[in-house]
Scaffold this motif. Structure first.
Motif, PDB file in Angstrom:
ATOM      1  N   VAL A 188       0.857  -1.177   0.000  1.00 23.42           N
ATOM      2  CA  VAL A 188       0.000   0.000   0.000  1.00 23.42           C
ATOM      3  C   VAL A 188       0.896   1.231   0.000  1.00 23.42           C
ATOM      4  CG1 VAL A 188      -0.201  -0.021   2.531  1.00 23.42           C
ATOM      5  CG2 VAL A 188      -1.914   1.182   1.157  1.00 23.42           C
ATOM      6  N   LYS A 189       0.550   2.233  -0.787  1.00 23.61           N
ATOM      7  CA  LYS A 189       1.373   3.435  -0.881  1.00 23.61           C
ATOM      8  C   LYS A 189       0.507   4.630  -1.255  1.00 23.61           C
ATOM      9  CE  LYS A 189       2.654   2.479  -5.687  1.00 23.61           C
ATOM     10  NZ  LYS A 189       3.778   2.197  -6.625  1.00 23.61           N
ATOM     11  N   ILE A 190       1.091   5.819  -1.096  1.00 26.22           N
ATOM     12  CA  ILE A 190       0.452   7.054  -1.544  1.00 26.22           C
ATOM     13  C   ILE A 190       1.097   7.465  -2.859  1.00 26.22           C
ATOM     14  CG2 ILE A 190       0.043   9.490  -1.044  1.00 26.22           C
ATOM     15  CD1 ILE A 190      -1.602   7.640   0.683  1.00 26.22           C
ATOM     16  N   PHE A 191       0.275   7.730  -3.851  1.00 27.64           N
ATOM     17  CA  PHE A 191       0.743   8.097  -5.187  1.00 27.64           C
ATOM     18  C   PHE A 191       0.025   9.378  -5.598  1.00 27.64           C
ATOM     19  CE2 PHE A 191       0.645   7.549  -9.896  1.00 27.64           C
ATOM     20  CZ  PHE A 191       2.017   7.471 -10.122  1.00 27.64           C
ATOM     21  N   GLY A 192       0.701  10.514  -5.412  1.00 22.41           N
ATOM     22  CA  GLY A 192       0.017  11.783  -5.624  1.00 22.41           C
ATOM     23  C   GLY A 192      -1.048  11.972  -4.565  1.00 22.41           C
ATOM     24  N   ASP A 193      -2.285  12.236  -4.987  1.00 21.71           N
ATOM     25  CA  ASP A 193      -3.401  12.361  -4.056  1.00 21.71           C
ATOM     26  C   ASP A 193      -4.198  11.064  -3.971  1.00 21.71           C
ATOM     27  OD1 ASP A 193      -2.712  14.941  -3.517  1.00 21.71           O
ATOM     28  OD2 ASP A 193      -4.204  15.850  -4.849  1.00 21.71           O
ATOM     29  N   MET A 194      -3.582   9.962  -4.390  1.00 20.89           N
ATOM     30  CA  MET A 194      -4.246   8.660  -4.402  1.00 20.89           C
ATOM     31  C   MET A 194      -3.577   7.685  -3.439  1.00 20.89           C
ATOM     32  SD  MET A 194      -4.603   8.313  -8.539  1.00 20.89           S
ATOM     33  CE  MET A 194      -3.009   9.102  -8.847  1.00 20.89           C
ATOM     34  N   GLN A 195      -4.367   6.777  -2.907  1.00 19.38           N
ATOM     35  CA  GLN A 195      -3.833   5.646  -2.172  1.00 19.38           C
ATOM     36  C   GLN A 195      -3.920   4.436  -3.097  1.00 19.38           C
ATOM     37  OE1 GLN A 195      -5.933   4.592   1.430  1.00 19.38           O
ATOM     38  NE2 GLN A 195      -4.209   3.476   2.282  1.00 19.38           N
ATOM     39  N   VAL A 196      -2.853   3.662  -3.153  1.00 18.63           N
ATOM     40  CA  VAL A 196      -2.791   2.529  -4.075  1.00 18.63           C
ATOM     41  C   VAL A 196      -2.634   1.241  -3.282  1.00 18.63           C
ATOM     42  CG1 VAL A 196      -1.668   1.547  -6.106  1.00 18.63           C
ATOM     43  CG2 VAL A 196      -1.662   4.026  -5.768  1.00 18.63           C
ATOM     44  N   ILE A 197      -3.544   0.312  -3.515  1.00 18.15           N
ATOM     45  CA  ILE A 197      -3.492  -0.996  -2.871  1.00 18.15           C
ATOM     46  C   ILE A 197      -3.134  -2.008  -3.949  1.00 18.15           C
ATOM     47  CG2 ILE A 197      -4.801  -2.757  -1.614  1.00 18.15           C
ATOM     48  CD1 ILE A 197      -6.093   0.785  -1.698  1.00 18.15           C
ATOM     49  N   SER A 198      -2.017  -2.683  -3.792  1.00 18.32           N
ATOM     50  CA  SER A 198      -1.530  -3.601  -4.823  1.00 18.32           C
ATOM     51  C   SER A 198      -1.426  -5.020  -4.297  1.00 18.32           C
ATOM     52  CB  SER A 198      -0.155  -3.156  -5.330  1.00 18.32           C
ATOM     53  OG  SER A 198      -0.216  -1.887  -5.941  1.00 18.32           O
ATOM     54  N   LEU A 199      -1.921  -5.968  -5.103  1.00 16.35           N
ATOM     55  CA  LEU A 199      -1.775  -7.399  -4.840  1.00 16.35           C
ATOM     56  C   LEU A 199      -0.916  -7.974  -5.948  1.00 16.35           C
ATOM     57  CD1 LEU A 199      -5.500  -8.348  -4.018  1.00 16.35           C
ATOM     58  CD2 LEU A 199      -3.753  -7.447  -2.465  1.00 16.35           C
ATOM     59  N   THR A 200       0.124  -8.728  -5.585  1.00 13.44           N
ATOM     60  CA  THR A 200       1.076  -9.227  -6.568  1.00 13.44           C
ATOM     61  C   THR A 200       1.247 -10.733  -6.453  1.00 13.44           C
ATOM     62  OG1 THR A 200       2.322  -7.159  -6.607  1.00 13.44           O
ATOM     63  CG2 THR A 200       3.461  -9.121  -7.377  1.00 13.44           C
ATOM     64  N   ALA A 201       1.198 -11.411  -7.604  1.00 17.64           N
ATOM     65  CA  ALA A 201       1.508 -12.835  -7.681  1.00 17.64           C
ATOM     66  C   ALA A 201       2.719 -12.993  -8.586  1.00 17.64           C
ATOM     67  CB  ALA A 201       0.329 -13.619  -8.241  1.00 17.64           C
ATOM     68  N   SER A 202       3.731 -13.666  -8.106  1.00 19.74           N
ATOM     69  CA  SER A 202       4.937 -13.888  -8.896  1.00 19.74           C
ATOM     70  C   SER A 202       5.299 -15.362  -8.865  1.00 19.74           C
ATOM     71  CB  SER A 202       6.099 -13.042  -8.364  1.00 19.74           C
ATOM     72  OG  SER A 202       6.315 -13.286  -6.989  1.00 19.74           O
ATOM     73  N   GLY A 203       5.835 -15.843  -9.985  1.00 17.64           N
ATOM     74  CA  GLY A 203       6.174 -17.255 -10.054  1.00 17.64           C
ATOM     75  C   GLY A 203       6.986 -17.591 -11.279  1.00 17.64           C
ATOM     76  N   LEU A 204       7.169 -18.862 -11.520  1.00 20.84           N
ATOM     77  CA  LEU A 204       7.960 -19.361 -12.639  1.00 20.84           C
ATOM     78  C   LEU A 204       7.248 -19.102 -13.955  1.00 20.84           C
ATOM     79  CD1 LEU A 204      10.600 -21.119 -13.078  1.00 20.84           C
ATOM     80  CD2 LEU A 204       9.033 -23.069 -13.308  1.00 20.84           C
ATOM     81  N   ASP A 205       8.002 -18.679 -14.965  1.00 19.48           N
ATOM     82  CA  ASP A 205       7.406 -18.518 -16.285  1.00 19.48           C
ATOM     83  C   ASP A 205       7.050 -19.890 -16.852  1.00 19.48           C
ATOM     84  OD1 ASP A 205       7.307 -16.017 -18.357  1.00 19.48           O
ATOM     85  OD2 ASP A 205       7.417 -17.936 -19.411  1.00 19.48           O
ATOM     86  N   GLU A 206       5.941 -19.962 -17.580  1.00 16.78           N
ATOM     87  CA  GLU A 206       5.394 -21.260 -17.990  1.00 16.78           C
ATOM     88  C   GLU A 206       6.350 -22.102 -18.830  1.00 16.78           C
ATOM     89  OE1 GLU A 206       1.553 -20.999 -19.768  1.00 16.78           O
ATOM     90  OE2 GLU A 206       0.682 -19.965 -18.034  1.00 16.78           O
ATOM     91  N   ARG A 207       7.219 -21.477 -19.578  1.00 16.12           N
ATOM     92  CA  ARG A 207       8.078 -22.275 -20.459  1.00 16.12           C
ATOM     93  C   ARG A 207       9.070 -23.140 -19.680  1.00 16.12           C
ATOM     94  NH1 ARG A 207      10.431 -17.175 -20.570  1.00 16.12           N
ATOM     95  NH2 ARG A 207      12.717 -17.045 -20.564  1.00 16.12           N
ATOM     96  N   TYR A 208       9.215 -22.888 -18.384  1.00 17.00           N
ATOM     97  CA  TYR A 208      10.113 -23.684 -17.549  1.00 17.00           C
ATOM     98  C   TYR A 208       9.362 -24.724 -16.724  1.00 17.00           C
ATOM     99  CZ  TYR A 208      13.644 -20.233 -18.761  1.00 17.00           C
ATOM    100  OH  TYR A 208      14.512 -19.432 -19.458  1.00 17.00           O
ATOM    101  N   ALA A 209       8.049 -24.782 -16.860  1.00 11.86           N
ATOM    102  CA  ALA A 209       7.260 -25.764 -16.114  1.00 11.86           C
ATOM    103  C   ALA A 209       7.380 -27.135 -16.777  1.00 11.86           C
ATOM    104  CB  ALA A 209       5.801 -25.332 -16.055  1.00 11.86           C
ATOM    105  N   PHE A 210       7.617 -28.189 -15.969  1.00  9.16           N
ATOM    106  CA  PHE A 210       7.811 -29.535 -16.508  1.00  9.16           C
ATOM    107  C   PHE A 210       6.499 -30.182 -16.943  1.00  9.16           C
ATOM    108  CE2 PHE A 210      11.502 -29.170 -13.545  1.00  9.16           C
ATOM    109  CZ  PHE A 210      12.486 -29.210 -14.514  1.00  9.16           C
ATOM    110  N   ASP A 211       5.406 -29.801 -16.314  1.00 10.07           N
ATOM    111  CA  ASP A 211       4.137 -30.481 -16.564  1.00 10.07           C
ATOM    112  C   ASP A 211       3.130 -29.628 -17.321  1.00 10.07           C
ATOM    113  OD1 ASP A 211       3.770 -28.631 -14.625  1.00 10.07           O
ATOM    114  OD2 ASP A 211       2.963 -29.983 -13.106  1.00 10.07           O
ATOM    115  N   ASN A 212       3.624 -28.603 -18.013  1.00  6.07           N
ATOM    116  CA  ASN A 212       2.755 -27.724 -18.814  1.00  6.07           C
ATOM    117  C   ASN A 212       1.667 -27.042 -17.982  1.00  6.07           C
ATOM    118  OD1 ASN A 212       4.072 -28.341 -21.315  1.00  6.07           O
ATOM    119  ND2 ASN A 212       2.946 -30.289 -21.388  1.00  6.07           N
ATOM    120  N   THR A 213       1.970 -26.797 -16.726  1.00  2.15           N
ATOM    121  CA  THR A 213       1.029 -26.090 -15.867  1.00  2.15           C
ATOM    122  C   THR A 213       0.781 -24.674 -16.401  1.00  2.15           C
ATOM    123  OG1 THR A 213       1.791 -27.302 -13.932  1.00  2.15           O
ATOM    124  CG2 THR A 213       0.578 -25.271 -13.523  1.00  2.15           C
TER     125      THR A 213
END
Length: 422
Positions: free
Chosen positions: A80-105
């Protein structure tokens, strides 16, 4: 760096994607932009935490973490942060890029579904969040507030901005305050979530090599399944009130802090943006800057002395760590270096060194997935979103005359001193 592709997927919702193949990981972030307000800051700060603790499909943190672990150790986080006169709520998902997945997930689709579950289908019952999860989130936000207070450098800058922007939403603390947090109930937080879902403006940022179409489809379906009426978001540029505001606090410190806030006199957040970035760098943004070379090195008046330009609000901050006995000398010396800029006493070396330092920093933006994401999200409100290379080209074209002209418009507004008790 790769250009940004931006598409509207709903009322007040855009899907932004950058296709990049040199990383093994991907990152997807959903950012909700709302008007910053003391009345709602604490609720939204709590939402940023509680929404990543569980969802309707994964009603406990352990089940959610088990699901993320099955996706090659993916991670879910919030900010959560202040950006100008706005408050920003961010949700982030990070993970392995699909081309490196062994089971085509289908990792991109899975992470997008988890994010949409967290945002659109949280763990709520009968119009209320879970009481234990709310208490855990409260403790987390309390700890974050305490951590910011303990970091006196962060605290002093935050206080200066709060004083300088006291009549503006930009002066709101991103986490709210403990008293407001204490008053939030399971039902009032549910109401805040409903308000966020209906009125926030959303920016989805997708950085990966995996094609973004499946992820975009998932977000499109969710944003078009709810009634939306996005709030109007505006940021008013900072203007000085006239009289210089001076506030001093005393605490048990090893080192006093001196923070000075300045009006830059710009008429829009985009006006002369490259010139102001370079001016701040010449003044105090690099090891070859005037503040570093003179105030810190030659005069030994401070431990650090840095200037930063806030493009969105249009103000400049100079922060320094100073021995208590040198506070007045440091203040005078800092203002003297600014006056040198106004008088045109800038060497070609100072300008070229600042340009080189900034250009090098722009080159490193594309070295990480997070760097790419941060660059574009910080410019998402611009009419034309430029790449780091384009911005570097603009900065390299700035002349000494332009810097002097801009410097003459800068005036001191606020001086905040966090003084060590004798």
């Amino acid at each position: 760096m790769e250009p940004l592709k931006r598409e509207k997927i709903g009322d007040g919702a855009h899907f932004n994607s950058v296709s990049v193949s040199r990383f093994k990981t991907m990152k997807i972030t959903v950012s909700a932009y709302v008007p910053a307000s003391k009345d709602t800051a604490s609720e939204y700060a709590l939402l940023s935490d509680i929404l990543t603790r569980s969802t309707k499909d994964y009603p406990t943190l352990s089940l959610l973490e088990k699901k993320l672990l099955s996706l090659y150790g993916a991670e879910l986080s919030s900010e959560v942060k202040i950006f100008g006169d706005m408050q920003v709520i961010s949700l982030t998902a990070s993970g392995l890029d699909e081309r490196y997945a062994f089971d085509n997930t289908a990792i991109a689709s899975e992470l997008s579904a988890i994010l949409c579950g967290a945002l659109f289908e949280p763990n709520v019952n009968n119009g209320a969040f879970d009481s234990e999860e709310l208490n855990q989130s409260k403790r987390q936000i309390y700890d974050s507030i305490d951590a910011e207070f303990s970091d006196k450098r962060t605290y002093s800058v935050s206080k200066c901005v709060e004083i300088m922007c006291s009549d503006s939403p930009a002066g709101v603390n991103r986490l709210g305050d403990k008293e407001s947090i204490k008053k939030v109930t399971e039902k009032s937080l549910y109401s805040a979530w409903c308000r966020l879902l209906k009125t926030a403006r959303f920016e989805i940022m997708y950085v990966a090599d995996t094609d973004s179409e499946n992820a975009k489809k998932i977000f499109f379906e969710h944003f078009n399944s709810v009634e939306r009426k996005p709030a109007e978001l505006k940021t008013r540029l900072f203007t000085a009130e006239g009289n210089i505001k001076e506030v001093t606090e005393e605490m048990e410190l090893a080192q006093s802090k001196l923070v000075m806030g300045f009006e830059t006199g710009l008429n829009s957040e985009y006006e002369n943006y490259p010139q102001m970035m370079l001016l701040s760098a010449v003044l105090g943004g690099t090891p070859s800057s005037k503040l570093f070379m003179n105030v810190r090195e030659k005069q030994s008046l401070c431990y650090y002395c840095i200037s930063r330009y806030n493009r969105i609000k249009g103000y400049m901050i100079i922060e320094s760590g100073v021995e208590t006995a040198n506070l007045e000398k440091a203040r005078c010396s800092i203002l003297e270096q600014l006056q040198q800029l106004k008088d045109g006493n800038i060497t070609d070396f100072e300008i070229s060194a600042a340009k080189l330092a900034m250009t090098n920093s722009f080159r490193s933006v594309g070295d990480t997935v997070s760097g790419i994401e941060s660059w574009y999200l910080s410019r998402i409100t611009e009419d034309k979103i430029s790449t780091p290379e384009e911005t570097a080209k603009q900065i390299n074209a700035v002349t000494k005359e332009q810097l002097v002209s801009l410097a003459q418009r800068i005036k001191l507004d606020t001086v905040y001193t966090l003084k060590s008790k004798e």
